[in-house]
Enzyme design. Structure first.
Site, PDB file in Angstrom:
ATOM      1  N   VAL A 292      13.645  70.179  38.354  1.00  0.00           N
ATOM      2  CA  VAL A 292      14.010  71.528  38.842  1.00  0.00           C
ATOM      3  C   VAL A 292      13.350  71.865  40.179  1.00  0.00           C
ATOM      4  CG1 VAL A 292      14.573  72.508  36.575  1.00  0.00           C
ATOM      5  CG2 VAL A 292      12.192  72.534  37.363  1.00  0.00           C
TER       6      VAL A 292
ATOM      7  N   HIS B  19      11.794  56.071  48.856  1.00  0.00           N
ATOM      8  CA  HIS B  19      11.572  57.242  48.023  1.00  0.00           C
ATOM      9  C   HIS B  19      10.454  58.094  48.571  1.00  0.00           C
ATOM     10  CE1 HIS B  19      10.302  53.562  45.739  1.00  0.00           C
ATOM     11  NE2 HIS B  19       9.154  54.039  46.141  1.00  0.00           N
TER      12      HIS B  19
ATOM     13  N   ASN C  16      15.912  48.743  52.118  1.00  0.00           N
ATOM     14  CA  ASN C  16      17.088  49.616  52.208  1.00  0.00           C
ATOM     15  C   ASN C  16      16.844  50.856  51.343  1.00  0.00           C
ATOM     16  OD1 ASN C  16      17.145  47.970  49.948  1.00  0.00           O
ATOM     17  ND2 ASN C  16      19.354  47.642  49.957  1.00  0.00           N
TER      18      ASN C  16
ATOM     19  N   ASP D  49      19.715  57.112  45.664  1.00  0.00           N
ATOM     20  CA  ASP D  49      19.124  58.393  46.075  1.00  0.00           C
ATOM     21  C   ASP D  49      19.112  59.437  44.963  1.00  0.00           C
ATOM     22  OD1 ASP D  49      18.998  57.279  48.660  1.00  0.00           O
ATOM     23  OD2 ASP D  49      21.039  57.937  49.081  1.00  0.00           O
TER      24      ASP D  49
ATOM     25  N   ARG E 216      20.559  28.791  49.509  1.00  0.00           N
ATOM     26  CA  ARG E 216      19.334  27.983  49.424  1.00  0.00           C
ATOM     27  C   ARG E 216      18.736  27.677  50.786  1.00  0.00           C
ATOM     28  NH1 ARG E 216      22.515  24.276  45.492  1.00  0.00           N
ATOM     29  NH2 ARG E 216      24.054  25.126  46.913  1.00  0.00           N
TER      30      ARG E 216
ATOM     31  N   THR F 169      22.327  49.725  55.720  1.00  0.00           N
ATOM     32  CA  THR F 169      21.114  50.320  56.287  1.00  0.00           C
ATOM     33  C   THR F 169      20.602  49.491  57.469  1.00  0.00           C
ATOM     34  OG1 THR F 169      19.756  49.106  54.726  1.00  0.00           O
ATOM     35  CG2 THR F 169      20.433  51.322  54.066  1.00  0.00           C
TER      36      THR F 169
ATOM     37  N   THR G 123      25.716  47.211  47.820  1.00  0.00           N
ATOM     38  CA  THR G 123      24.579  46.476  48.352  1.00  0.00           C
ATOM     39  C   THR G 123      24.683  45.032  47.859  1.00  0.00           C
ATOM     40  OG1 THR G 123      22.202  46.566  48.744  1.00  0.00           O
ATOM     41  CG2 THR G 123      22.947  47.079  46.493  1.00  0.00           C
TER      42      THR G 123
ATOM     43  N   LYS H  92      10.532  59.741  42.075  1.00  0.00           N
ATOM     44  CA  LYS H  92       9.751  60.799  41.410  1.00  0.00           C
ATOM     45  C   LYS H  92       9.621  60.492  39.910  1.00  0.00           C
ATOM     46  CE  LYS H  92       9.949  65.649  40.227  1.00  0.00           C
ATOM     47  NZ  LYS H  92      10.581  66.940  40.444  1.00  0.00           N
TER      48      LYS H  92
HETATM   49  P1  IMP Z   1      22.631  47.534  52.443  1.00  0.00           P
HETATM   50  O1  IMP Z   1      21.987  47.589  51.097  1.00  0.00           O
HETATM   51  O2  IMP Z   1      21.725  47.929  53.565  1.00  0.00           O
HETATM   52  O3  IMP Z   1      23.310  46.227  52.689  1.00  0.00           O
HETATM   53  O4  IMP Z   1      23.803  48.638  52.471  1.00  0.00           O
HETATM   54  C1  IMP Z   1      24.957  48.523  51.651  1.00  0.00           C
HETATM   55  C2  IMP Z   1      25.384  49.876  51.118  1.00  0.00           C
HETATM   56  O5  IMP Z   1      24.408  50.336  50.192  1.00  0.00           O
HETATM   57  C3  IMP Z   1      25.503  50.963  52.177  1.00  0.00           C
HETATM   58  O6  IMP Z   1      26.534  51.856  51.776  1.00  0.00           O
HETATM   59  C4  IMP Z   1      24.181  51.687  52.087  1.00  0.00           C
HETATM   60  O7  IMP Z   1      24.258  53.013  52.553  1.00  0.00           O
HETATM   61  C5  IMP Z   1      23.935  51.625  50.601  1.00  0.00           C
HETATM   62  N1  IMP Z   1      22.513  51.697  50.239  1.00  0.00           N
HETATM   63  C6  IMP Z   1      21.595  50.716  50.298  1.00  0.00           C
HETATM   64  N2  IMP Z   1      20.414  51.141  49.857  1.00  0.00           N
HETATM   65  C7  IMP Z   1      20.583  52.418  49.489  1.00  0.00           C
HETATM   66  C8  IMP Z   1      19.709  53.395  48.907  1.00  0.00           C
HETATM   67  O8  IMP Z   1      18.538  53.160  48.612  1.00  0.00           O
HETATM   68  N3  IMP Z   1      20.270  54.600  48.662  1.00  0.00           N
HETATM   69  C9  IMP Z   1      21.575  54.878  48.929  1.00  0.00           C
HETATM   70  N4  IMP Z   1      22.414  53.998  49.450  1.00  0.00           N
HETATM   71  C10 IMP Z   1      21.925  52.777  49.728  1.00  0.00           C
END
Ligand code: IMP
Length: 435
Positions: free
Chosen positions: A414, A41, A38, A13, A142, A128, A238, A18
């Site tokens: 900014v 943007h 997950n 995040d 696999r 997510t 993740t 951007k």
């Molecule tokens: P997952 O990727 O859904 O398995 O989540 C695993 C961890 O990664 C969790 O803490 C999510 O909040 C975080 N996460 C996954 N994708 C993002 C993202 O795009 N931004 C911020 N946190 C993420």
């Protein structure tokens, strides 16, 4: 920029969308190399706002090819909806390419993700719930279903059967879920196949051809270094590698194809989901950062945890990624907040201090950040377009970060608009020239 990688330097995040959008204008290809829906943007174009999860931000530029690389996990339902959504708003998706080797998120992956979190109870990761982890697990086992499997119904059915059977056991309460019916699942995915067929391509070859012809490829990472499966705050991470090294695997190029790596960081820190966060502010200042920065997830809408910029973690991310440039986003969010803290070391409750990011989870989970306090500023900086337009305190803040990390700053954000950026002198010209 023949081969430039853009990565998140925190917990995701950071505003990569951007930055990719800005640079995509000058790139011939933008390729995503890991993660899935997950990520999310938001790109602001005039008074229009686009929320994308899978399609690279470059899709808004007519002349830029946008590839979803083999390292991405694709939920075809989401992808087809995204394509249709863009078309409805007059953005043709003709430049989209989807790797035939990318793995697909299946309905049982989503169910497994939710069930796994429920089983963990208070120790849950805070995923997510998009099926990302189970999909990557099947890839490694696999048992994965790849995009190319959509093109042959017989193979698709056989693979779904083989992959789904072991899941039934795990998903016993859902065993009768209509989402787990082999026939209807195969039918559904064959339909996605028809809709996606003409976008499916050999995206690695596409990158080679462009690079060999001297054209520029932008490798777009999702999430951030501290969510990296190997180097992040495991198990609160993740299931892919969001660091620059993974661009090679997830797009199919070699390390020598990468010329530059830019890491993106907010001027402060946020995290969604569970796990350690040494500079977290669970007070009024944290609340102000959340409000001022609009810190609610693009994908799940969850409020993000907020804190001061963590330079210990950022220096770690810079080294892990071999960063050559640093992009600082949302500097304007700090306006008027008063003196600004920057985390410069961690302290364990038993007294030990750490200048480097600790490798041991027992240390990291209990460590709290110690801060240097830097002067803040009250002037509105959203109109600044060069470093000279910034108040001295804001410039000092940027200098402090760059000195601490040892990586030059290339862009400063900014405000949310496309034009609300400061290109640090010389950088824009360098990118333009190289492209
Ligand atoms: P997952 O990727 O859904 O398995 O989540 C695993 C961890 O990664 C969790 O803490 C999510 O909040 C975080 N996460 C996954 N994708 C993002 C993202 O795009 N931004 C911020 N946190 C993420």
């Amino acid at each position: 920029m023949p081969g430039l990688v853009i990565v998140g330097a925190q917990w995701g995040d950071e505003g990569k969308g951007k930055v990719t959008d800005l640079l995509a204008e000058r790139a011939d290809v933008v390729v995503r190399f890991q993660g899935g829906n997950n990520a999310g943007h938001t790109i602001v174009r005039g008074d229009e706002e686009f929320k994308l999860h899978l399609i690279p931000s470059g899709i808004l530029h007519e002349g830029t090819l946008c590839a979803i690389g083999n390292g991405v996990v694709i939920d075809p339902k989401i992808l087809t909806e995204e394509i249709e959504g863009l078309k409805r708003r007059g953005v043709p998706a003709a430049n989209l390419r989807i790797s035939a080797n990318a793995h697909m998120i299946m309905p049982y992956h989503v169910l497994l993700d939710t069930a796994g979190e429920a089983r963990l109870g208070s120790s849950m990761i805070g995923t997510t719930k998009r099926g990302i982890g189970p999909c990557y697990a099947d890839k490694s086992a696999r048992l994965g279903i790849r995009v190319q499997d959509l093109l042959d119904e017989k193979i698709l059915r056989k693979k779904i059967m083989a992959a789904m059977e072991p899941k039934r056991q795990l998903l016993r309460p859902h065993a009768k879920d209509p989402d787990l019916d082999l026939h209807s699942m195969t039918e559904e995915y064959v339909t996605y196949g028809h809709r996606l067929e003409h976008y499916i391509a050999d995206t690695a070859r596409l990158c080679w051809d462009e690079l060999d012809a001297g054209r520029s490829v932008l490798f777009e990472g999702a999430q951030g270094a501290l969510l990296d499966l190997d180097h992040g705050t495991y198990p609160f991470v993740t299931s892919s590698n969001p660091i620059a090294g993974a661009a090679c695997i997830g797009a199919g190029v070699g390390p020598t194809d990468i010329d530059d790596v830019w890491g993106i960081t907010k001027a402060y820190t946020t995290r969604v989901g569970s796990g350690p966060f040494p500079s977290e502010l669970e007070d009024e200042t944290g609340e102000r950062l959340r409000e001022n920065g609009g810190e609610f997830g693009t994908t799940t809408g969850r409020p993000r945890r907020c804190g001061w910029l963590d330079l210990v973690a950022l220096r770690y991310a810079a080294r892990l990624n071999g960063m050559t440039g640093l992009v600082i986003t949302k500097l304007d969010v700090l306006t008027g907040i008063g003196p600004i803290g920057v985390a410069v070391r961690y302290r364990h409750p038993e007294g030990a201090t750490f200048d480097q990011f600790p490798y041991h989870q027992s240390v990291l989970h209990r460590a709290r950040a110690e801060y240097e306090e830097l002067p803040g500023w009250d002037e509105d900086i959203t109109g600044a377009r060069s470093l000279e337009d910034l108040p001295q305190a804001a410039r000092d803040y940027l200098d402090y970060i760059a000195d601490f990390i040892g990586v030059p700053i290339t862009i400063v954000g900014v405000g949310p608009g496309r034009d609300q950026v400061i290109w640090v002198s010389g950088e824009q010209e360098a990118v333009l020239e190289a492209a």
